[in-house]
Design a protein around this motif. Structure first.
Motif, PDB file in Angstrom:
ATOM      1  N   GLN B 311     107.534  53.169  12.743  1.00  0.00           N
ATOM      2  CA  GLN B 311     108.303  53.690  11.597  1.00  0.00           C
ATOM      3  C   GLN B 311     107.961  52.958  10.314  1.00  0.00           C
ATOM      4  OE1 GLN B 311     112.400  53.405  12.628  1.00  0.00           O
ATOM      5  NE2 GLN B 311     112.287  55.001  14.171  1.00  0.00           N
ATOM      6  N   ASP B 312     107.724  51.669  10.469  1.00  0.00           N
ATOM      7  CA  ASP B 312     107.369  50.876   9.300  1.00  0.00           C
ATOM      8  C   ASP B 312     105.999  50.276   9.500  1.00  0.00           C
ATOM      9  OD1 ASP B 312     109.406  50.999   7.416  1.00  0.00           O
ATOM     10  OD2 ASP B 312     110.692  49.726   8.666  1.00  0.00           O
ATOM     11  N   ILE B 313     105.070  50.686   8.696  1.00  0.00           N
ATOM     12  CA  ILE B 313     103.743  50.105   8.802  1.00  0.00           C
ATOM     13  C   ILE B 313     103.551  49.252   7.560  1.00  0.00           C
ATOM     14  CG2 ILE B 313     101.306  50.591   9.060  1.00  0.00           C
ATOM     15  CD1 ILE B 313     102.139  53.351  10.120  1.00  0.00           C
ATOM     16  N   VAL B 314     103.795  47.955   7.724  1.00  0.00           N
ATOM     17  CA  VAL B 314     103.690  47.099   6.553  1.00  0.00           C
ATOM     18  C   VAL B 314     102.274  46.583   6.447  1.00  0.00           C
ATOM     19  CG1 VAL B 314     104.492  45.006   5.466  1.00  0.00           C
ATOM     20  CG2 VAL B 314     106.102  46.487   6.646  1.00  0.00           C
ATOM     21  N   ILE B 315     101.738  46.754   5.280  1.00  0.00           N
ATOM     22  CA  ILE B 315     100.348  46.416   5.073  1.00  0.00           C
ATOM     23  C   ILE B 315     100.192  44.926   4.870  1.00  0.00           C
ATOM     24  CG2 ILE B 315      98.601  46.565   3.277  1.00  0.00           C
ATOM     25  CD1 ILE B 315      99.111  49.431   3.169  1.00  0.00           C
ATOM     26  N   LYS B 316      99.102  44.431   5.399  1.00  0.00           N
ATOM     27  CA  LYS B 316      98.836  43.020   5.187  1.00  0.00           C
ATOM     28  C   LYS B 316      98.062  42.921   3.874  1.00  0.00           C
ATOM     29  CE  LYS B 316      96.269  39.285   7.420  1.00  0.00           C
ATOM     30  NZ  LYS B 316      96.752  38.301   6.521  1.00  0.00           N
ATOM     31  N   ASP B 317      98.739  42.382   2.873  1.00  0.00           N
ATOM     32  CA  ASP B 317      98.076  42.216   1.585  1.00  0.00           C
ATOM     33  C   ASP B 317      97.427  40.847   1.558  1.00  0.00           C
ATOM     34  OD1 ASP B 317      98.922  44.651   0.478  1.00  0.00           O
ATOM     35  OD2 ASP B 317     100.889  43.798   0.050  1.00  0.00           O
ATOM     36  N   SER B 318      96.262  40.803   0.991  1.00  0.00           N
ATOM     37  CA  SER B 318      95.645  39.490   0.847  1.00  0.00           C
ATOM     38  C   SER B 318      96.056  38.899  -0.491  1.00  0.00           C
ATOM     39  CB  SER B 318      94.134  39.601   0.952  1.00  0.00           C
ATOM     40  OG  SER B 318      93.682  40.550   0.016  1.00  0.00           O
ATOM     41  N   ALA B 319      95.529  37.759  -0.797  1.00  0.00           N
ATOM     42  CA  ALA B 319      95.835  37.144  -2.079  1.00  0.00           C
ATOM     43  C   ALA B 319      94.561  36.550  -2.633  1.00  0.00           C
ATOM     44  CB  ALA B 319      96.897  36.064  -1.909  1.00  0.00           C
ATOM     45  N   TYR B 320      94.518  36.436  -3.951  1.00  0.00           N
ATOM     46  CA  TYR B 320      93.344  35.838  -4.575  1.00  0.00           C
ATOM     47  C   TYR B 320      93.743  34.515  -5.210  1.00  0.00           C
ATOM     48  CZ  TYR B 320      91.584  40.601  -4.160  1.00  0.00           C
ATOM     49  OH  TYR B 320      91.201  41.826  -3.685  1.00  0.00           O
ATOM     50  N   THR B 321      92.974  33.498  -4.919  1.00  0.00           N
ATOM     51  CA  THR B 321      93.197  32.202  -5.555  1.00  0.00           C
ATOM     52  C   THR B 321      91.863  31.703  -6.066  1.00  0.00           C
ATOM     53  OG1 THR B 321      92.800  31.001  -3.527  1.00  0.00           O
ATOM     54  CG2 THR B 321      95.075  31.663  -3.960  1.00  0.00           C
ATOM     55  N   LYS B 322      91.902  30.538  -6.642  1.00  0.00           N
ATOM     56  CA  LYS B 322      90.660  29.952  -7.144  1.00  0.00           C
ATOM     57  C   LYS B 322      89.602  29.888  -6.045  1.00  0.00           C
ATOM     58  CE  LYS B 322      91.978  27.198 -11.081  1.00  0.00           C
ATOM     59  NZ  LYS B 322      93.372  27.644 -11.201  1.00  0.00           N
ATOM     60  N   ASP B 323      90.077  29.695  -4.780  1.00  0.00           N
ATOM     61  CA  ASP B 323      89.135  29.492  -3.689  1.00  0.00           C
ATOM     62  C   ASP B 323      88.345  30.741  -3.347  1.00  0.00           C
ATOM     63  OD1 ASP B 323      90.385  27.060  -3.669  1.00  0.00           O
ATOM     64  OD2 ASP B 323      91.857  27.688  -2.140  1.00  0.00           O
ATOM     65  N   ASN B 324      89.021  31.894  -3.376  1.00  0.00           N
ATOM     66  CA  ASN B 324      88.319  33.084  -2.893  1.00  0.00           C
ATOM     67  C   ASN B 324      88.003  34.104  -3.986  1.00  0.00           C
ATOM     68  OD1 ASN B 324      90.805  34.081  -3.444  1.00  0.00           O
ATOM     69  ND2 ASN B 324      91.102  35.104  -1.471  1.00  0.00           N
ATOM     70  N   ALA B 325      88.466  33.831  -5.202  1.00  0.00           N
ATOM     71  CA  ALA B 325      88.354  34.855  -6.239  1.00  0.00           C
ATOM     72  C   ALA B 325      86.918  35.300  -6.451  1.00  0.00           C
ATOM     73  CB  ALA B 325      88.941  34.336  -7.546  1.00  0.00           C
ATOM     74  N   LYS B 326      86.040  34.357  -6.595  1.00  0.00           N
ATOM     75  CA  LYS B 326      84.663  34.709  -6.910  1.00  0.00           C
ATOM     76  C   LYS B 326      84.060  35.529  -5.776  1.00  0.00           C
ATOM     77  CE  LYS B 326      81.600  32.371  -9.986  1.00  0.00           C
ATOM     78  NZ  LYS B 326      81.726  31.120 -10.714  1.00  0.00           N
ATOM     79  N   ALA B 327      84.296  35.053  -4.564  1.00  0.00           N
ATOM     80  CA  ALA B 327      83.692  35.706  -3.404  1.00  0.00           C
ATOM     81  C   ALA B 327      84.270  37.098  -3.189  1.00  0.00           C
ATOM     82  CB  ALA B 327      83.923  34.837  -2.164  1.00  0.00           C
ATOM     83  N   ASP B 328      85.574  37.224  -3.415  1.00  0.00           N
ATOM     84  CA  ASP B 328      86.237  38.491  -3.092  1.00  0.00           C
ATOM     85  C   ASP B 328      86.356  39.439  -4.283  1.00  0.00           C
ATOM     86  OD1 ASP B 328      86.446  37.584  -0.582  1.00  0.00           O
ATOM     87  OD2 ASP B 328      88.597  37.165  -0.617  1.00  0.00           O
ATOM     88  N   LEU B 329      85.722  39.071  -5.393  1.00  0.00           N
ATOM     89  CA  LEU B 329      85.851  39.916  -6.592  1.00  0.00           C
ATOM     90  C   LEU B 329      85.511  41.370  -6.281  1.00  0.00           C
ATOM     91  CD1 LEU B 329      86.551  39.836  -9.538  1.00  0.00           C
ATOM     92  CD2 LEU B 329      84.183  39.313 -10.071  1.00  0.00           C
ATOM     93  N   ALA B 330      84.522  41.565  -5.445  1.00  0.00           N
ATOM     94  CA  ALA B 330      84.099  42.930  -5.142  1.00  0.00           C
ATOM     95  C   ALA B 330      85.150  43.685  -4.343  1.00  0.00           C
ATOM     96  CB  ALA B 330      82.780  42.899  -4.377  1.00  0.00           C
ATOM     97  N   LYS B 331      86.016  42.955  -3.672  1.00  0.00           N
ATOM     98  CA  LYS B 331      87.043  43.619  -2.882  1.00  0.00           C
ATOM     99  C   LYS B 331      88.178  44.171  -3.750  1.00  0.00           C
ATOM    100  CE  LYS B 331      89.287  41.801   0.553  1.00  0.00           C
ATOM    101  NZ  LYS B 331      89.828  40.630   1.270  1.00  0.00           N
ATOM    102  N   ALA B 332      88.324  43.566  -4.937  1.00  0.00           N
ATOM    103  CA  ALA B 332      89.410  43.999  -5.812  1.00  0.00           C
ATOM    104  C   ALA B 332      89.154  45.420  -6.295  1.00  0.00           C
ATOM    105  CB  ALA B 332      89.523  43.045  -6.992  1.00  0.00           C
ATOM    106  N   TYR B 333      90.211  46.137  -6.584  1.00  0.00           N
ATOM    107  CA  TYR B 333      90.033  47.529  -7.016  1.00  0.00           C
ATOM    108  C   TYR B 333      90.113  47.692  -8.521  1.00  0.00           C
ATOM    109  CZ  TYR B 333      95.185  47.429  -6.798  1.00  0.00           C
ATOM    110  OH  TYR B 333      96.507  47.117  -6.953  1.00  0.00           O
TER     111      TYR B 333
END
Ligand code: ATP
Ligand code: ATP
Ligand code: MG
Ligand code: MG
Lengths: 320, 333, 507, 342
Positions: B311-333
């Motif tokens: 009934q409830d499908i709660v999405i796992k949201d990630s977070a961006y910090t100084k550590d992963n921002a550069k690497a995960d920039l492409a993941k951002a929408y």
């Protein structure tokens, strides 16, 4: 004897009332300034005044055009959408350089204004409806051109938004310049006189052979162009084009500034100085409420009360 | 969530990359089946799905959300009808009813508001049309009024933002909140979570300023300009979406502040905000993932086949910090 | 019946009434006269609750008791019914609704019974010799007919006092007769009538008593009979009788130096649906051409058509040999045509602008360089005209809306004279103007003609028309039916032309 | 011509007035009719076109949906029509609509009477305030009602804890039935709107108050001189508009079974458009209620058609509605001007 003093007292009260009617806005601004100086920490700083002036500049520029429209017993509801359109155009044409982009944006505003003016002058549509149609369509068009917010990286635009001469930001200089220009046009030119005349009595102006249509079209074109300039400046300040939210409810802020400034909605009279003061009054009020961290419900109610008070003070007395 | 932005076209169109993934809906979560809901089995391939979007697709979140649903429908070869409420609640209600009238067998709704769906729910119920709501909940009984909710937990987003803020400021100092639009559930919940967590974990942090920036960059900038005039010593700003956070950055820049002088935490995860981390202006971005397409259709598919769905499908949201921002920039929408 | 003593009314900068005493008695027709701006209309408005008198000064009694009306409605309920100067009705509403506003006959459930109302309205108007479809909007009627509707409205209530502020200014002799019949009937019924007019003959014919106002003060009250006409005028003007010539007669010298030159204006086959049918006329330089006809015969329409203010279906207008684009006021004005419109309140003045701006309005393009206004030149011209036309105002910066009707008219004349037109179209130029000013305007028309201007004169004042015009074109139902020239320009011939000309059929 | 049967007191007094008696020409009558009912003609055409193009358009469900969602806007437009006929405008209706809904939802816990009377009282009072400021203090309607729009929104935020609180209506109450229920297969709000329109039309056309409304809008000064109670009339119409907006909000809350806080923004412009499309002049003095009803329906049909097309991008939807508004208004003005030339 009593009669005489009575007469003098009423005369004095009459004069006071007229002073209040003419200078009430300025008084309101002064009161708000004093209140802030007394109760708001860090209010008396050049930086703070600069902030207020920069924030009010786009509203003021839109209000100047609005004042002209209101002077002809009209109104321009499309200004907010024109700002959005301008910001979209700026982003689209920035590739050709900031000047071209600016020109294209202002031209866009002019075109919308001309469309408004033609609907009003040639077809005879009432201003509120004609500009309502373009208010709806204009924002749609802005979004068709630029579907979402876009960052503006142009250094020229950035300089326009945050640069200053002798400590006075460009935005403020431009707004002040346009205010002076508008005041000059209203007071000194044929166009200004004709505008006021047709705002006061359209049939009389027509029979007196005034170029009624031309004046109307020019007025709305000016309003469109001013709104576009405001849109460009807002874009520069934000360093981004945001057609979704830029200029929403701007028409109401601008009308409020004009009317609070003592220009009657019934036309035939335009007060540019009052319009400037009206815009500043609303800006200071908002700033005060934000700085004191009052909840939104308070902000809205306080604005309502101030608007009514200001307009009440400036109202034309009944004939009795 | 709401009005967020990026200066490039969303890299991740539709189902590709970064699609939302369900999390933590283990055995404990309640489920719903076709039998419990009432209604007939049908083959999703031949069905018509109606999708009601709440706002104009003029910000990255909504763009990514709609694109994700459209792409998934196309991939599965399903006929998708769409409507847009243009931020007007009454219009969205009519929209959904129009979708029903046009013959939608299933509905995916991104509601503008959680309350006030009664008329739609009764019409859908009368026709046994299953509803999946995405990104925001509809207040009603799950598995009776609607089938499932897929989305983030906004209160939780607020809490996680608070955690980031505590970390960034060291748990001491004065904070400001840039609220979203008044009267909006998202605003209420993101504020609630944030305030709760600050109170619990960091008594040294005080919220001294809360003003609405109406989810827009321009308002965020104006309000922050006023803020730094009257409270020059402010230590942190929590912006309830990226846009207002970016407006705050503009204001700080204009006031001659340096990156890091004032800690900023925002919610959404748009590319510009993540870039802001890379540039050092922003200290944390809590993601709110809009790519509901695959999950939504997966749920509908399972449900119409008669399988159990949560009934409830709660999405796992990630977070961006100084550590992963550069690497995960492409993941951002 | 209704009386005031020592009443005053002050407007910002103007003391319009200054300790006025005035009494209207039952069964008496009381004339209220005075120059333009003397305060007649103001007194009436104070009497009927439109304006509140200055507090603490003077009293008002009605029907033996002290009274003060806060609104016109109160005055109406008390039995005072008024026709205000300038028609004050609602143009978009039907004739019948205007007639019965506020006292509509009601049927079941308190709903208005329109059948009854229309029948009653039709009857009331027909009694006054006006026949219109009472369901049509009032604005479709000419000013004169509207005035008759206002009259019908005023007399159809059971009033005890009827006040009329210049009711005849837009009326034809025939309507005036009807009006007088009504007034006599009112007098017989014991109703008090207050009557304002600038036409002295009318006063002698119908009034029993007279009060003369001058500069806001009542300078004379007494019976009408036995009051010498010369004395009356001298009272109004505040000059010795000797100085006052036989005024009230027109000031026209008659017969202008008409050259045989080409016509300065020639209009051909002007046709506008419902207004005009193939109207044609010529005006030569120095000539005053009159337009005669009944209410709604198309006189104003003709003037407007020539001035480009009425869209034409066909027809041509030529000024000094050059054709003028029809249907465009600016084009007509550029060609040298100036129109003094009939409805000065709605179409003439710009009430919120000053006397100065109003005078300069049409001439602005000429009085400016590169779009900038030349203030000094405007001041010069405005001063000249204020003096020449003796415009009575607190100063050039007073709002025109605050001037008395007559002075407003003068301001408009000044506006057009400042244009140095070739052709001047005057639609009722002396309507509502006091004797002094009227004489001046008439003299002015003579002067202008002598200067070689072509003048087209429309006037409901038959005397004015006959003495002023060299030639009269008679209209009926929007078509020219006859043209009177030379010796034929007499009241008799004009009446006959109007009465007997065949109906229909273009001229 | 009807001269034959007319008693003629003064045989020569038959000026052009007699011309005024002849019946308007057929062409003119047609254009006058088209002007008055231009919106109706457009509506019929739009419905026909939609019915032929989109199969689901004429289904009972679709019609019912349209009728129901029109009902609320229609009630708002009803009050707005009165205001506009007096030459005024009321920008506060959107906020009052939302406020009315919230108050009704809150009040519904104390019974239907409170749920209805509370919003009516509060919104009516704001309407009175609008009216008094406009009529007695002679402030411009635009600006007064603009202030009321802000003020009412502020009030709404104040009673909902800055918008974070949504009050719900118990589905089993009679109040909820006012929004949810059906009578002869048609939603109760639709019936209420229809009854109100019938009553409103009767008031506007057939009562003295209605005549005053037209007179005040037609020429305020003249109306005052003719003894019309101008101030009272104005106060009444603004009160009426406030009441209508509050009632519409309350009914809407009953329908949605909750006092949604984010409603009503932009509704004032929608209502004004509907009234103007319906043939009422914004300058006042002329207009009719049935037109406003048609205007509301027209707006809803257009929206429905846009949804039927389905594939229109949200930005284009706005362009289309703006363009449509322009076309309708141009057509109407043009027809109106031709009608007025007589
Ligand atoms: N509303 C007003 N505001 C200021 N002054 C006014 C106003 N109404 C009238 N006056 C002034 O009061 C004086 C009397 O005006 P009033 O209209 O009573 O004259 P009148 O005798 O009726 O003249 P006329 O014969 O031209 O109609 C004039 O000087 C006029 O300028
Ligand atoms: N044949 C007609 N049918 C309908 N209305 C007419 C007709 N002729 C004139 N009218 C109306 O009568 C009004 C007066 O016409 P016009 O002004 O041309 O005549 P006029 O002789 O100047 O009358 P007045 O002295 O009343 O001004 C016009 O507004 C016009 O609408
Ligand atoms: Mg007078
Ligand atoms: Mg005439």
């Amino acid at each position: 004897m009593t009669q005489l003093t009575l007469g003098r007292v009423t005369a004095d009260r009459d004069r006071l009332r007229r002073l209040l009617q003419d200078y009430g806005v300025y008084l309101g601004v002064a009161v708000l300034l004093l209140v802030n100086v007394a109760f708001t920490p860090h209010f008396l700083s050049a930086e703070n005044f600069r902030t207020q002036a920069v924030q009010v500049a786009p509203v003021l520029i839109v209000a100047l055009g609005m004042a002209l429209a209101i002077g002809t017993e009209g109104v321009d509801l499309s200004v907010g959408s024109v700002m959005a359109l301008a910001t979209s155009l700026v982003s689209l044409y920035l590739g050709y350089g900031p000047w071209i982009a600016l020109l294209v944006a202002v031209a866009g505003g002019l075109v919308v204004g001309l469309a408004n003016g033609s609907l009003i002058a040639f077809v005879g549509v009432q201003p509120i409806v004609a500009t309502l149609a373009l208010m709806v369509a204009g924002r749609g068009l802005a979004l068709v051109l630029l579907p979402q917010l876009k960052q503006v990286h142009d250094p020229g635009m950035a300089a326009l938004g945050s640069g200053a001469v002798l400590g006075v930001p460009y935005l403020v200089l431009i707004a002040a310049g346009l205010a002076l220009l508008t005041a000059f046009v209203v007071r000194r030119t044929t166009f200004g006189r004709q505008l006021l005349a047709l705002g006061d009595s359209r049939p009389a102006a027509r029979l007196a052979g005034l170029p009624v249509r031309r004046v109307l079209i020019l007025v709305y074109a000016a309003s469109g162009a001013f709104a576009a300039v405001a849109g460009v400046l807002a874009t520069a300040r934000l360093t981004a084009s945001d057609p979704t939210s830029l200029g929403t409810l701007m028409e109401l802020s601008a009308i409020t500034a004009v009317v609070v400034g003592g220009t009657p909605l019934s036309g035939g009279r335009v007060r540019i100085g009052g319009t400037v003061a009206g815009a500043v009054l609303i800006q200071l009020l908002t700033a005060t409420l934000i700085k004191h961290d009052l909840p939104p419900s308070w902000t809205q109610i306080a604005q309502a009360v101030v608007i009514v008070l200001a307009v009440y003070a400036a109202r034309e007395r009944g004939k009795r | 969530e709401d009005d967020a932005a990026a200066d490039k076209k969303p890299a991740a169109q539709g189902g590709s990359g970064g699609a939302a993934a369900a999390s933590g809906t283990g055995a404990g979560g309640r489920t719903c089946t076709l039998d419990a809901f009432g209604g007939k089995k049908l083959d999703l391939k031949n069905a018509t799905v109606g999708f009601s979007q709440s706002e104009k697709e003029a910000n990255p979140f909504r763009i990514a959300e709609t694109a994700s649903l459209k792409a998934e429908a196309e991939k599965r070869g399903i006929k998708l009808l769409t409507a847009n409420g243009q931020s007007q609640f009454s219009k969205q209600i009519s929209d959904v009813q129009d979708l029903i009238a046009k013959g939608a067998d299933l509905l995916v709704i991104a509601p503008l508001n959680s309350d006030g769906w009664q008329p739609v729910l009764s019409s859908a119920r009368a026709r046994h049309i299953p509803i999946v709501t995405v990104d925001r909940k509809i207040n009603g009984t799950a598995c009776k009024d609607y089938v499932s909710f897929i989305g983030s937990d906004f209160v939780e987003q607020g809490r996680r933002a608070a955690d980031r803020m505590i970390e960034a400021t060291g748990g001491k100092g004065e904070l400001a909140i840039l609220l979203g639009a008044a009267g909006n559930n998202v605003t209420t919940e993101r504020t609630k979570g944030f305030e709760q967590r600050i109170e619990e974990k960091a008594p040294g942090l005080k919220v001294v300023f809360q003003q609405t920036g109406e989810f827009s960059r321009e308002k965020g900038q104006s309000v922050t300009e006023q803020l730094i005039q009257s409270k020059p010593g402010i230590d942190g700003i929590y912006a309830e979406n990226d846009e207002m956070g970016l407006g705050a950055v503009n204001a700080l820049k204009g006031a001659g502040k340096q990156p890091g002088d004032v800690k900023i935490v925002t919610v959404d995860g748009t590319r510009s905000a993540v870039q802001g981390i890379v540039d050092g202006w922003i200290d944390g971005v809590i993601e709110s993932n809009p790519r509901f397409g695959p999950l939504a259709f997966q749920t509908l598919d399972a449900f119409t086949k008669g399988q159990k769905v949560p009934q409830d499908i709660v999405i796992k949201d990630s977070a961006y910090t100084k550590d992963n921002a550069k690497a995960d920039l492409a993941k951002a929408y | 019946m209704l009386s005031v003593t020592g009443i005053s009314k002050t407007f910002p900068g103007v003391r319009a009434l200054d300790g006025v005493d005035f009494t209207a008695r039952a069964g008496e027709v009381h004339a209220l006269i005075g120059e333009n701006g003397a305060g007649k209309s103001t007194l009436i408005k104070v009497l009927t609750g439109v304006y509140r008198p200055d507090p603490g000064e003077g009293t008002m009694t009605y029907d033996g008791a002290e009274a003060a009306f806060a609104t016109p409605l109160e005055a109406q309920h008390a039995g005072i019914s008024t026709i205000y100067q300038e028609v004050n009705l609602v143009p978009l509403m039907s004739v019948a609704r205007n007639l019965f506003l506020g006292r509509e006959p009601r049927g079941r459930l308190g709903l208005i019974d329109f059948r009854r109302m229309h029948r009653a309205a039709d009857e009331a108007l027909r009694e006054l010799g006006v026949r219109v479809d009472v369901r049509r909007p009032l604005r479709e009627l000419g000013v004169g007919a509207q005035q008759m509707v206002a009259l019908a409205r005023a007399v159809s209530v059971d009033a005890r006092v009827v006040i009329m502020d210049e009711p005849t200014s837009s009326l034809e002799p025939r309507e005036v007769r009807t009006l007088f019949g009504v007034i006599r009937m009112l007098r017989e019924r014991g109703i008090a009538v207050v009557y304002v007019s600038h036409r002295l003959e009318e006063l002698y014919e119908i009034c029993d008593a007279v009060t003369v106002l001058r500069d806001g003060r009542a300078v004379h009250t007494g019976p009408m009979a036995g009051l010498d006409r010369l004395r009356l005028v001298s009272l109004m003007l505040g000059r010795e009788a000797g100085e006052v010539r036989e005024e009230g007669r027109t000031e026209f010298t008659g017969g202008h130096q008409v050259t045989d030159a080409e016509p300065v204006l020639s209009a051909r086959k002007l046709t506008a649906r419902h207004h005009l049918r193939e109207v044609g006329l010529d005006v030569r330089p120095g000539e005053v051409v009159g337009l005669g006809g009944l209410l709604g015969s198309g006189r104003s329409g003709t003037a407007k058509a020539i001035a480009g203010a009425l869209p034409l279906d066909s027809g041509t207008v030529v000024v000094a040999g050059a054709p003028v684009r029809t249907g465009s006021t600016p084009a007509a004005i550029r060609a040298g045509i100036s129109l003094l419109p009939e409805d000065r309140k709605a179409e003439g003045i710009v009430p919120g602008l000053s006397v100065r701006e109003n005078i300069a309005l049409a001439a602005l393009p000429r009085l400016s360089r590169f779009g900038l206004v030349d203030e000094a030149r405007i001041d010069r011209i405005v001063d000249t005209f204020i003096q020449r036309l003796r415009i009575k105002a607190a100063g050039p910066h007073q709002k025109v809306g605050e001037l008395s009707g007559g002075n407003q008219q003068k301001v408009l004349l000044a506006r057009w004279l400042a244009m140095h037109p070739k052709v001047l179209l005057l639609d009722e130029p002396t309507r509502g103007i006091d004797v002094g000013a009227k004489a001046e305007v008439q003299r002015l028309i003579d002067e202008l003609a002598a200067d070689g201007l072509g003048v087209l004169l429309i006037s409901s004042d038959m005397e004015e028309l006959i003495e002023g015009a060299d030639r009269i074109v008679v209209l009926k139902d929007g078509a020219v039916v006859e043209e009177l020239t030379g010796e034929a320009v007499t009241a008799d011939r004009l009446m006959r032309a109007i009465a007997t000309a065949p109906v229909g059929g273009p001229a | 011509m009807t001269t034959a049967d007319v008693r003629d007191p003064a045989p020569q007094a038959v000026g052009a007035e007699e011309a005024a008696v002849d019946a308007p020409r057929p062409a003119e009558r047609l254009s006058a009719l088209a002007q008055q009912h231009g919106a109706l003609v457009t509506l019929v055409l739009a419905v026909l076109a939609a019915a032929l193009t989109f199969e689901p358009f004429l289904t009972a469900d679709n019609l019912q949906n349209m009728a129901l969602s029109s009902a609320f806007l229609a009630v708002v437009a009803l009050g707005m029509t009165f205001v506009i006929v007096t030459g005024g405008i009321d920008l506060s209706v959107g906020s009052l609509f939302a406020l009315g809904g919230v108050l009704a939802a809150w009040g519904s816990q104390y019974g239907t009477a409170v749920a209805l009377l509370l919003p009516l009282a509060v919104c009516g009072l704001i309407g009175v305030l609008n009216g008094v400021l406009i009529a007695r203090s002679r402030l411009a309607p635009f600006i007064v009602t603009l202030a009321a729009m802000l003020g009412a929104r502020g009030l709404l935020l104040a009673v909902t804890d800055e918008g974070s609180q949504t009050y719900l209506v118990d589905k089993s109450t009679f109040f909820a039935a006012l929004g949810q229920g059906r009578l002869l297969g048609v939603g109760v709000p639709v019936w209420i709107a229809l009854v109100l329109f019938a009553a409103g039309a009767l008031v506007l056309r057939r009562t003295r108050f209605g005549q005053y409304v037209y007179a005040v809008g037609g020429n305020e000064d003249a109306a005052a001189l003719m003894g019309a109670p101008v101030a009272r009339t104005k106060i009444t119409v603004y009160t009426l508009s406030g009441l209508c907006a509050g009632l519409a909000g309350a009914l809407n809350a009953a329908w949605l079974v909750s006092g949604v806080t984010i409603l009503g923004s932009g509704m004032e412009l929608e209502a004004i458009s509907a009234v103007v499309i319906g043939g009422t002049l914004l300058t006042g003095g002329s207009g009719f209620l049935s037109g406003s009803l048609v205007g509301v329906l027209l707006l809803k049909v257009i929206q429905n058609v846009i949804n039927q097309i389905g594939s229109l991008d949200s930005a284009y939807q706005q362009v289309v509605s703006g363009a449509f508004l322009a076309v309708v208004v141009i057509a109407q003005t043009w027809l109106g001007r031709r009608g007025r030339r007589t």
